[in-house]
Design a protein around this motif. Structure first.
Motif, PDB file in Angstrom:
ATOM      1  N   ARG A 139       0.822  -1.206   0.000  1.00 61.72           N
ATOM      2  CA  ARG A 139       0.000   0.000   0.000  1.00 61.72           C
ATOM      3  C   ARG A 139       0.863   1.267   0.000  1.00 61.72           C
ATOM      4  NH1 ARG A 139      -4.956   1.914  -1.412  1.00 61.72           N
ATOM      5  NH2 ARG A 139      -5.859   3.318   0.139  1.00 61.72           N
TER       6      ARG A 139
ATOM      7  N   LEU B 120     -13.006  -1.424 -13.364  1.00 59.49           N
ATOM      8  CA  LEU B 120     -13.288  -1.553 -11.942  1.00 59.49           C
ATOM      9  C   LEU B 120     -14.594  -0.852 -11.608  1.00 59.49           C
ATOM     10  CD1 LEU B 120      -9.761  -0.994 -10.343  1.00 59.49           C
ATOM     11  CD2 LEU B 120     -10.961  -3.147 -10.715  1.00 59.49           C
TER      12      LEU B 120
ATOM     13  N   GLN C 108      -5.532   5.620  -7.391  1.00 61.07           N
ATOM     14  CA  GLN C 108      -6.402   4.631  -6.755  1.00 61.07           C
ATOM     15  C   GLN C 108      -6.759   3.520  -7.734  1.00 61.07           C
ATOM     16  OE1 GLN C 108      -7.586   4.807  -3.296  1.00 61.07           O
ATOM     17  NE2 GLN C 108      -7.679   2.665  -3.926  1.00 61.07           N
ATOM     18  N   ASN C 109      -7.006   3.875  -8.995  1.00 63.91           N
ATOM     19  CA  ASN C 109      -7.269   2.847 -10.002  1.00 63.91           C
ATOM     20  C   ASN C 109      -6.089   1.893 -10.140  1.00 63.91           C
ATOM     21  OD1 ASN C 109      -9.919   3.334 -10.989  1.00 63.91           O
ATOM     22  ND2 ASN C 109      -9.200   5.103 -12.141  1.00 63.91           N
TER      23      ASN C 109
ATOM     24  N   ASP D 123      -3.718   1.259  -7.852  1.00 64.50           N
ATOM     25  CA  ASP D 123      -3.564   0.471  -6.638  1.00 64.50           C
ATOM     26  C   ASP D 123      -4.620  -0.629  -6.553  1.00 64.50           C
ATOM     27  OD1 ASP D 123      -2.013   0.400  -4.017  1.00 64.50           O
ATOM     28  OD2 ASP D 123      -4.072   0.466  -3.262  1.00 64.50           O
ATOM     29  N   ASP D 124      -5.863  -0.315  -6.920  1.00 68.46           N
ATOM     30  CA  ASP D 124      -6.926  -1.314  -6.869  1.00 68.46           C
ATOM     31  C   ASP D 124      -6.709  -2.413  -7.901  1.00 68.46           C
ATOM     32  OD1 ASP D 124      -8.178   0.008  -4.808  1.00 68.46           O
ATOM     33  OD2 ASP D 124      -9.595   1.067  -6.089  1.00 68.46           O
TER      34      ASP D 124
ATOM     35  N   ASP E 268     -13.949 -11.426  -8.344  1.00 65.50           N
ATOM     36  CA  ASP E 268     -13.407 -10.130  -8.751  1.00 65.50           C
ATOM     37  C   ASP E 268     -13.863  -9.720 -10.146  1.00 65.50           C
ATOM     38  OD1 ASP E 268     -12.049  -9.810  -6.375  1.00 65.50           O
ATOM     39  OD2 ASP E 268     -10.177 -10.642  -7.130  1.00 65.50           O
TER      40      ASP E 268
ATOM     41  N   ARG F  93     -11.700  -3.336  -0.680  1.00 67.65           N
ATOM     42  CA  ARG F  93     -11.175  -2.750  -1.908  1.00 67.65           C
ATOM     43  C   ARG F  93     -12.195  -2.937  -3.021  1.00 67.65           C
ATOM     44  NH1 ARG F  93      -5.737  -1.721  -2.384  1.00 67.65           N
ATOM     45  NH2 ARG F  93      -4.426  -2.311  -0.670  1.00 67.65           N
ATOM     46  N   ARG F  94     -12.000  -2.106  -4.074  1.00 67.76           N
ATOM     47  CA  ARG F  94     -12.837  -2.309  -5.237  1.00 67.76           C
ATOM     48  C   ARG F  94     -12.460  -3.604  -5.908  1.00 67.76           C
ATOM     49  NH1 ARG F  94     -10.927   2.312  -8.471  1.00 67.76           N
ATOM     50  NH2 ARG F  94     -12.478   1.822 -10.044  1.00 67.76           N
TER      51      ARG F  94
END
Length: 297
Positions: free
Chosen positions: A27, A107, A129-130, A132-133, A184, A296-297
């Motif tokens: 992270r 996502l 964020q995209n 990381d997800d 997922d 998480r997404r």
């Protein structure tokens, strides 16, 4: 997003992709790299730019990324140390563009009210964020080897996937990672006892290609000679904003971004074009706060 043919199924390519995902998985690693994409920073300069980063999290991230050769620690004096991207780190930024475009397209997003029109529309998610997800979906053990096999085969049984993606494990061991990939939204059951990729899973082909190209690219000679880790003081005879100026590597080709939103800026030879708004979707707090919990997404 337009997809291309799956990447060659060679052990070196797959190993390079999985190692790169492991590099980015901790992270805040992506945020740290993007924060210094335009200029090196001193340790204290990170906090205003990454206010959600808890105390004690920055140092291990910097050490991890420095040891991996994507960040360079330059010590001018005991209390004057900067952290900037090496040429390998700069070459990673266009790969971020590819991952961010995939995440923005595939996502899931919550619907929020548009402040101007009042209509419901997908929430804007910051590129960091995209990225990381997306990495969080691909980095778990065996996830990418299974996706890699399905990219090449199209459809495969659990037995085939266990043999190709998890050699040395029994057949039953493949079902847990398969169930996670199905949950997922990257893999689906074919209905005939086999598994295949969803549209989002198939669209990972350019993501894997970009990561593989970066991972297998030869290291610049200057970076190869430079010790990995906490480097020594640089020569004071060097000029420029960096005491040890890295060589900028050419960026890999970036597939066209989806038309639903403007394309992310690519990285020109003289520096990246990530903007502060690419790090966080919402306004940064006046002082550091703890990140909100939740899946998480």
């Amino acid at each position: 997003m337009a997809t291309t043919a799956p990447p060659p199924s060679t052990p070196n390519d797959l190993l390079g992709v999985t190692k790169t995902l492991d590099l980015l998985a901790p992270r805040w690693s992506v945020w740290v790299l993007m924060t210094i994409s335009s200029q090196p920073l001193r340790y204290a300069e990170f906090k205003p730019r990454l206010p959600w980063l808890a105390d004690g999290q920055l140092h291990p991230r910097l050490r991890h990324l420095t040891n991996a050769g994507v960040i360079e620690r330059t010590e001018y004096a005991p209390r004057h140390v900067t952290y900037g991207l090496t040429s390998r780190g700069v070459a990673l930024l266009p790969v971020f563009t590819v991952i961010a475009a995939w995440g923005d397209t595939y996502l899931e997003k919550d619907l929020v009210a548009n402040e101007s029109t009042g209509e419901m529309e997908p929430e804007r998610i910051a590129p960091a964020q995209n990225i990381d997800d997306a990495v969080a979906l691909l980095a778990p053990r065996h996830a990418t080897p299974i996706l890699w096999s399905l990219q090449a085969r199209g459809t495969a049984t659990a037995k085939t996937l266990a043999t190709e993606a998890m050699p040395g494990y029994g057949l039953t061991a493949v079902y847990k990672p398969l169930e996670r990939l199905v949950a997922d939204g990257l893999v689906t059951s074919s209905g005939t006892g086999g598994y295949q990729l969803t549209a989002g899973g198939r669209a990972l082909a350019p993501v894997f290609q970009a990561i593989s190209a970066w991972a297998t690219a030869p290291t610049v000679e200057a970076d190869a000679r430079r010790p990995r880790g906490w480097g020594a003081a640089p020569s004071q005879n060097r000029s420029g904003p960096w005491a040890t100026t890295p060589t900028r590597l050419p960026a890999p080709a970036v597939p066209a971004a989806p038309t639903s939103r403007p394309a992310l800026a690519t990285t020109p030879p003289d520096g990246p074009a990530w903007q502060p708004g690419d790090l966080f979707s919402h306004q940064m707090p006046a002082r550091p706060i703890s990140p909100a919990g939740g899946p998480r997404r």
